[in-house]
Scaffold this active site. Structure first.
Site, PDB file in Angstrom:
ATOM      1  N   TYR A  65     -11.250 -13.619   6.896  1.00  0.00           N
ATOM      2  CA  TYR A  65     -10.300 -14.499   6.219  1.00  0.00           C
ATOM      3  C   TYR A  65     -10.754 -15.949   6.119  1.00  0.00           C
ATOM      4  O   TYR A  65     -10.368 -16.651   5.191  1.00  0.00           O
ATOM      5  CB  TYR A  65      -8.918 -14.436   6.894  1.00  0.00           C
ATOM      6  CG  TYR A  65      -8.012 -13.465   6.190  1.00  0.00           C
ATOM      7  CD1 TYR A  65      -7.247 -13.869   5.090  1.00  0.00           C
ATOM      8  CD2 TYR A  65      -7.958 -12.133   6.575  1.00  0.00           C
ATOM      9  CE1 TYR A  65      -6.458 -12.972   4.407  1.00  0.00           C
ATOM     10  CE2 TYR A  65      -7.170 -11.232   5.901  1.00  0.00           C
ATOM     11  CZ  TYR A  65      -6.413 -11.658   4.823  1.00  0.00           C
ATOM     12  OH  TYR A  65      -5.644 -10.774   4.144  1.00  0.00           O
ATOM     13  N   GLN A  99       2.107 -11.041  -7.225  1.00  0.00           N
ATOM     14  CA  GLN A  99       1.589 -10.413  -6.009  1.00  0.00           C
ATOM     15  C   GLN A  99       0.436 -11.253  -5.449  1.00  0.00           C
ATOM     16  O   GLN A  99      -0.110 -10.927  -4.406  1.00  0.00           O
ATOM     17  CB  GLN A  99       1.134  -8.987  -6.285  1.00  0.00           C
ATOM     18  CG  GLN A  99      -0.083  -8.885  -7.181  1.00  0.00           C
ATOM     19  CD  GLN A  99      -0.476  -7.454  -7.478  1.00  0.00           C
ATOM     20  OE1 GLN A  99       0.375  -6.593  -7.700  1.00  0.00           O
ATOM     21  NE2 GLN A  99      -1.762  -7.181  -7.475  1.00  0.00           N
ATOM     22  N   ASP A 102      -2.278 -16.937  -3.791  1.00  0.00           N
ATOM     23  CA  ASP A 102      -3.163 -18.099  -3.912  1.00  0.00           C
ATOM     24  C   ASP A 102      -2.477 -19.420  -4.254  1.00  0.00           C
ATOM     25  O   ASP A 102      -3.154 -20.445  -4.348  1.00  0.00           O
ATOM     26  CB  ASP A 102      -4.257 -17.790  -4.950  1.00  0.00           C
ATOM     27  CG  ASP A 102      -3.682 -17.345  -6.298  1.00  0.00           C
ATOM     28  OD1 ASP A 102      -2.606 -17.834  -6.695  1.00  0.00           O
ATOM     29  OD2 ASP A 102      -4.321 -16.501  -6.962  1.00  0.00           O
ATOM     30  N   HIS A 117       3.955 -10.621  -2.066  1.00  0.00           N
ATOM     31  CA  HIS A 117       2.976 -10.302  -1.016  1.00  0.00           C
ATOM     32  C   HIS A 117       2.747 -11.498  -0.090  1.00  0.00           C
ATOM     33  O   HIS A 117       1.728 -11.585   0.580  1.00  0.00           O
ATOM     34  CB  HIS A 117       1.641  -9.856  -1.622  1.00  0.00           C
ATOM     35  CG  HIS A 117       1.676  -8.460  -2.176  1.00  0.00           C
ATOM     36  ND1 HIS A 117       0.626  -7.893  -2.860  1.00  0.00           N
ATOM     37  CD2 HIS A 117       2.636  -7.507  -2.153  1.00  0.00           C
ATOM     38  CE1 HIS A 117       0.935  -6.660  -3.236  1.00  0.00           C
ATOM     39  NE2 HIS A 117       2.162  -6.402  -2.828  1.00  0.00           N
ATOM     40  N   CYS A 125       2.410 -17.961  14.299  1.00  0.00           N
ATOM     41  CA  CYS A 125       1.899 -17.481  15.573  1.00  0.00           C
ATOM     42  C   CYS A 125       2.648 -16.213  15.974  1.00  0.00           C
ATOM     43  O   CYS A 125       3.876 -16.221  16.059  1.00  0.00           O
ATOM     44  CB  CYS A 125       2.092 -18.548  16.649  1.00  0.00           C
ATOM     45  SG  CYS A 125       1.715 -17.914  18.302  1.00  0.00           S
ATOM     46  N   CYS A 152       0.870 -21.967  22.287  1.00  0.00           N
ATOM     47  CA  CYS A 152       0.684 -20.879  23.262  1.00  0.00           C
ATOM     48  C   CYS A 152      -0.726 -20.291  23.275  1.00  0.00           C
ATOM     49  O   CYS A 152      -1.037 -19.450  24.116  1.00  0.00           O
ATOM     50  CB  CYS A 152       1.718 -19.766  23.010  1.00  0.00           C
ATOM     51  SG  CYS A 152       1.311 -18.700  21.622  1.00  0.00           S
ATOM     52  N   GLY A 189      -2.106  -9.632 -16.353  1.00  0.00           N
ATOM     53  CA  GLY A 189      -3.194  -9.435 -15.393  1.00  0.00           C
ATOM     54  C   GLY A 189      -2.858  -8.521 -14.237  1.00  0.00           C
ATOM     55  O   GLY A 189      -3.273  -8.767 -13.109  1.00  0.00           O
ATOM     56  N   ASN A 215      -3.251  -7.520 -20.458  1.00  0.00           N
ATOM     57  CA  ASN A 215      -4.122  -7.077 -19.363  1.00  0.00           C
ATOM     58  C   ASN A 215      -5.436  -6.574 -19.915  1.00  0.00           C
ATOM     59  O   ASN A 215      -5.510  -6.154 -21.066  1.00  0.00           O
ATOM     60  CB  ASN A 215      -3.432  -5.947 -18.579  1.00  0.00           C
ATOM     61  CG  ASN A 215      -4.126  -5.654 -17.260  1.00  0.00           C
ATOM     62  OD1 ASN A 215      -4.446  -6.570 -16.505  1.00  0.00           O
ATOM     63  ND2 ASN A 215      -4.391  -4.391 -16.984  1.00  0.00           N
ATOM     64  N   ALA A 233      -6.131 -13.175 -19.672  1.00  0.00           N
ATOM     65  CA  ALA A 233      -4.912 -13.982 -19.663  1.00  0.00           C
ATOM     66  C   ALA A 233      -5.200 -15.433 -20.044  1.00  0.00           C
ATOM     67  O   ALA A 233      -4.411 -16.062 -20.745  1.00  0.00           O
ATOM     68  CB  ALA A 233      -4.275 -13.921 -18.276  1.00  0.00           C
TER      69      ALA A 233
HETATM   70 ZN   LIG Z   1       2.168 -19.640  19.678  1.00  0.00          ZN
END
Ligand SMILES: [Zn+2]
Length: 244
Positions: A65, A99, A102, A117, A125, A152, A189, A215, A233
């Site tokens: 990520y 969905q 970004d 999403h 956290c 934490c 899209g 699309n 698009a």
């Molecule tokens: Zn925490």
């Protein structure tokens, strides 16, 4: 011709709800994860994008990520996002359901954006539920490979829906409500294969609304759409704006 028809359809059938998928952001340099050449073809989602994987090994998930967050924060809205926002400013689009995680619709100026999403706007956290804004997560990632909770010490998780995780109830309910009330659903899209997006055109059609699709490639709803425009698009929507 079809661009002109789409412009007329948007004017004739209000309110119009725009439904967007990965295809609206590929022209901003954000890859479609689910396409054959997409990220999930090279990274097993069960190991890098599932809630179980995060619980088991958050460092491994963040190794995937971290570069994504950098890519997403560097990306800029493209002409498709800007056209959707302009349509809303002209009173021709009521809201956007997406969905995508970004934030590009928001950054393009769209008012109501329903993110089914989740998004990278915040991270939470899992230990103490402290919530972190994206800016803070980026700062934490500049100092370490994973963002550790300052309260934490647990590794925080982006508030995007991971595989195996429940969808955000409020967003999904709002998306269904908007879909039922739309006289026109404009799909942009999306191959309409991933839930809950895939279920929304049914809601509009069942309530008597019409469906238009912009699309690249087919969707399961093509046969029920009033209009289908094959294309990018970022080219089609600005052309529709000009035709209005
Ligand atoms: Zn925490």
């Amino acid at each position: 011709m079809s661009v002109q028809q789409l412009a007329e359809l948007i004017q004739a059938r209000q309110p119009c709800l725009v439904l967007t998928g990965a295809g609206v952001s590929t022209e901003s340099g954000i890859p479609d994860f689910r396409s054959p050449g997409g990220l999930w073809a090279s990274f097993d989602p069960l190991e890098y994008g599932s809630v179980d994987a995060f619980a088991r090994d958050p460092l491994k998930v963040w190794s995937f990520y971290k570069p994504r967050v950098a890519m997403l924060t560097d990306a800029e809205p493209n002409p498709a996002h800007l056209a959707v926002a302009e349509l809303e400013q002209r009173g021709l689009v009521r809201a956007v359901v997406t969905q995508n995680i970004d934030l590009l619709h928001e950054r393009a100026g769209s008012g109501e954006v329903v993110e089914v999403h989740g998004s990278i706007r915040t991270a939470t956290c899992p230990g103490c539920r402290t919530r972190y804004e994206l800016e803070r997560v980026v700062e934490l990632l500049a100092r370490a490979d994973t963002p550790a909770c300052e309260a934490c010490g647990a590794i925080v998780k982006p508030d995007v829906v991971f595989f195996g995780e429940l969808l955000p109830t409020d967003a999904v309910e709002r998306a269904h409500e908007l879909a039922r009330e739309a006289q026109l659903m404009l799909v942009v899209g999306s191959a309409l294969e991933v839930y809950p997006i895939a279920a929304l055109p049914d809601q509009t059609l069942a309530a008597g609304g019409a469906l238009a699709i912009v699309n690249r490639g087919p969707t399961p709803y093509d046969g029920r759409a009033t209009l289908r425009v094959e294309g990018n698009a970022g080219e089609v929507l600005p052309a529709v704006l000009e035709a209005l």
